[in-house]
Design a protein around this motif. Structure first.
Motif, short mmCIF file in Angstrom:
data_model
loop_
_atom_site.label_atom_id
_atom_site.label_comp_id
_atom_site.label_asym_id
_atom_site.label_seq_id
_atom_site.Cartn_x
_atom_site.Cartn_y
_atom_site.Cartn_z
N ASP A 360 68.86 -91.20 -67.78
CA ASP A 360 68.44 -92.08 -68.82
C ASP A 360 67.25 -91.60 -69.39
OD1 ASP A 360 68.47 -94.44 -69.83
OD2 ASP A 360 66.61 -95.05 -68.87
N MET A 361 66.50 -90.61 -68.68
CA MET A 361 65.34 -90.38 -69.70
C MET A 361 65.43 -89.19 -70.90
SD MET A 361 63.02 -89.01 -66.14
CE MET A 361 61.70 -88.27 -67.19
N ALA A 362 66.92 -88.67 -70.53
CA ALA A 362 67.37 -88.06 -71.81
C ALA A 362 68.34 -88.68 -72.53
CB ALA A 362 68.26 -86.86 -71.11
N PHE A 363 69.20 -89.63 -72.03
CA PHE A 363 70.12 -90.11 -72.87
C PHE A 363 69.81 -91.70 -73.39
CE2 PHE A 363 72.35 -87.06 -70.58
CZ PHE A 363 73.14 -86.37 -71.62
N SER A 364 68.65 -92.24 -72.78
CA SER A 364 68.23 -93.66 -73.08
C SER A 364 69.62 -94.83 -73.04
CB SER A 364 67.68 -93.77 -74.54
OG SER A 364 66.55 -93.03 -74.36
N TYR A 365 70.23 -94.73 -71.80
CA TYR A 365 71.45 -95.42 -71.69
C TYR A 365 71.06 -96.80 -71.66
CZ TYR A 365 73.41 -91.48 -69.16
OH TYR A 365 73.86 -90.42 -68.99
N GLU A 367 71.89 -101.05 -70.66
CA GLU A 367 72.30 -101.40 -69.47
C GLU A 367 73.69 -101.68 -69.25
OE1 GLU A 367 70.25 -102.41 -66.79
OE2 GLU A 367 68.74 -101.79 -68.03
N GLU A 368 74.56 -101.61 -70.37
CA GLU A 368 75.82 -101.71 -70.14
C GLU A 368 76.45 -100.56 -70.00
OE1 GLU A 368 79.60 -103.50 -70.06
OE2 GLU A 368 77.47 -104.81 -70.47
N GLU A 369 75.90 -99.33 -70.66
CA GLU A 369 76.13 -98.06 -70.25
C GLU A 369 76.29 -97.62 -68.75
OE1 GLU A 369 76.15 -95.63 -74.39
OE2 GLU A 369 74.20 -96.26 -73.42
N LYS A 370 74.84 -98.19 -68.12
CA LYS A 370 74.50 -97.79 -66.72
C LYS A 370 75.58 -98.52 -65.77
CE LYS A 370 69.51 -97.41 -67.45
NZ LYS A 370 68.41 -98.08 -66.99
N LYS A 371 75.91 -99.88 -66.03
CA LYS A 371 76.80 -100.32 -65.18
C LYS A 371 78.20 -99.96 -65.28
CE LYS A 371 74.99 -105.09 -65.91
NZ LYS A 371 75.18 -106.43 -66.24
#
Length: 405
Positions: A360-365, A367-371
Motif C-alpha cells: 500500500d505504501m507504493a500503490f495507495s490502495y 479500502e475496497e481494493e484491499k478487501k
C-alpha cells in the motif's frame, strides 16, 4: 456473692444466645428496618429462608394495623426490606398476595455468609464474656462450667459420665473441612454426637469428611453417624483402614512398581477415546473383584489407577496389540506432515495483511481494493490450509501473484 447463677450460666452454654453487630444496627436508618432485621434474625435461627404472615410481622414490630389502610402499612414494610436488601443483610425478599392483603405473606432469603457472620459474632462475644468472668472474680466452680459440660450418656444401661469439653469440640472442628468453623449450630451438634456416639466415632467421621471434601457438612455429619456410613463403606471393601492406607501408599510412592510400567507408556500414546475405554473396563474389572461399588472403591482405584490399567492391559494384551497396529497402519496411510506447514490462522492473517500494508505504501490502495486483494488471496489459501499443505513458500507465491510492484 455469686455474680452469675449456675443455672443461668448453664442455659447460656447449652442454648447459646443471639449476638448483633452494634455498628450494623446503628447504620440502619429506618427503625422499622432495624426491628425487622433483629426479629427475623431471631426467628430464622440458622435457616436461609423464612416465610411470615405480613399481619403477624406488622403486629410484632409493631406498626399501625388497620384493615382499610393495610396496603399503606405493607408498603412501609416493603421499603424497610428494600433497605435491608441494599445493605446486604438479606439476599432477597418477596411479598406474596394471593387473595387479600390481610392474608398476604412475605418470603425472606439469606446468603450462607450471613450464618458465617452470625457464628463469628457469637465466638467473639463468647471470648469477651470469658474475659469478663476472669476479671470479675467468678468462683472456680462457675468458671469450670464455661470450660466443661458434664452430661450422662444417653445409653441408659451405662452409668458412665461423659465430659465434653470445648477443647474436644475444637479438635473435631479442626479435623473437618475449613467451612465447618463458620457453621453456628455445628459445635452443639458435635457436643451432642460425642455424648451419644463417643469421641472416637465422631473423630472418624470428621476425618472422613475432610478427606472427601464433603460440601453439606452438618447434614452429612449427622447422617453419617446415624447410619454408620464410614464404617459400612470401609467394611464393604473387605479391607480394614490399615489395608486401604497400605494400598494407597504403595501406589503413590516412588518405589519400584510391581507391574509392567512400559504398558502404560504405550497406553498414553493411544487416542484419548481409546484410553477412556480401556480405563472404564479396568475400573469395571476392579469393581468386580471388590464385589461392591462405593466411594471407598473409587478413591482406591484413583490412587492406584496406573497399576490397575497396566494389570488390565497385561491380562488382555490383545487390546493394546490391536490398537497399536491400527495406529501404525493409519500413520502409514497418512504420512507425517512435512515441516514448514502453516496452520495457525492468526499467523496466516498477519502475513497477508502486513504484505498488503507494505504494498500500500507504493500503490495507495483504497479500502475496497484491499478487501478484494484479501478475498482473492484467501480463495487460494483456504483449500491449501484445510488440506494441511500450505507452506510459507506457497503462501508468499500466492501473495506475489496478486501484488506486483
Amino acid at each position: 456473692m455469686e455474680i452469675i447463677s449456675k443455672s443461668y450460666l448453664s442455659l447460656l452454654i447449652q442454648k447459646g444466645y443471639l449476638v448483633y453487630n452494634g455498628d450494623i444496627l446503628l447504620e440502619i436508618e429506618s427503625s422499622v428496618a432495624r426491628t425487622i432485621y433483629m426479629l427475623v434474625e431471631k426467628l430464622r435461627f440458622n435457616n436461609l429462608y423464612l416465610k411470615l404472615d405480613t399481619v403477624f410481622l406488622i403486629k410484632r414490630i409493631p406498626l399501625k394495623y388497620n384493615k382499610n389502610g393495610l396496603y399503606k402499612t405493607i408498603k412501609t414494610l416493603e421499603k424497610a426490606f428494600q433497605e435491608l436488601l441494599k445493605r446486604n443483610l438479606i439476599s432477597n425478599f418477596k411479598i406474596i398476595k394471593e387473595s387479600t392483603w390481610e392474608k398476604s405473606e412475605v418470603e425472606i432469603f439469606f446468603d450462607e455468609s450471613s450464618n458465617e457472620d452470625k457464628q463469628s459474632r457469637f465466638y467473639e462475644d463468647r471470648n469477651d464474656f470469658r474475659k469478663i468472668l476472669s476479671l470479675s472474680g467468678v468462683s472456680e466452680t462457675e468458671h469450670k462450667m464455661i470450660e466443661e459440660i458434664e452430661v450422662i450418656d444417653i445409653n441408659k444401661s451405662s452409668t458412665k459420665n461423659i465430659k465434653v469439653t470445648l477443647e474436644m469440640i475444637d479438635q473435631i472442628l479442626e479435623l473437618m473441612p475449613i467451612k465447618a468453623k463458620s457453621l453456628k449450630t455445628l459445635p452443639k451438634a458435635i457436643k451432642e454426637s460425642i455424648e451419644k456416639y463417643g469421641y472416637s466415632k465422631v473423630e472418624a467421621v470428621a476425618n472422613y469428611m475432610k478427606k472427601n471434601k464433603v460440601e453439606k457438612i452438618r447434614a452429612y455429619f449427622i447422617k453419617a453417624l446415624e447410619n454408620n456410613w464410614v464404617e459400612d463403606e470401609e467394611k464393604s471393601l473387605g479391607l480394614d483402614k490399615t489395608q486401604l492406607k497400605v494400598e494407597i501408599v504403595e501406589n503413590t510412592t516412588a518405589s519400584i512398581p510391581k507391574y509392567n510400567e512400559s504398558l502404560y507408556t504405550k497406553f498414553e500414546k493411544l487416542p484419548i477415546e481409546i484410553q477412556n475405554g480401556i480405563e472404564t473396563y479396568a475400573y469395571r474389572e476392579y469393581i468386580q473383584k471388590c464385589g461392591i461399588e462405593t466411594k471407598i472403591q473409587k478413591l482406591a482405584f484413583t490412587a492406584s489407577r496406573k497399576k490397575h490399567i497396566c494389570e488390565f492391559l497385561e491380562k488382555h494384551s490383545e487390546i493394546l496389540k490391536d490398537n497399536v497396529e491400527d495406529l501404525e497402519e493409519k500413520n502409514k496411510i497418512q504420512p507425517e506432515i512435512k515441516e514448514g506447514i502453516i496452520e495457525n490462522t492468526e499467523e496466516i492473517k498477519t502475513i497477508i495483511t502486513e504484505s498488503i500494508e507494505l504494498a500500500d505504501m507504493a500503490f495507495s490502495y483504497s479500502e475496497e481494493e484491499k478487501k478484494r486483494l484479501i478475498l482473492n488471496i484467501l480463495k487460494e489459501v483456504i483449500p491449501l490450509r484445510n488440506t494441511k499443505v500450505l507452506t510459507l513458500e506457497k503462501l508468499n507465491k500466492i501473495i506475489d501473484s496478486y501484488i506486483t510492484i
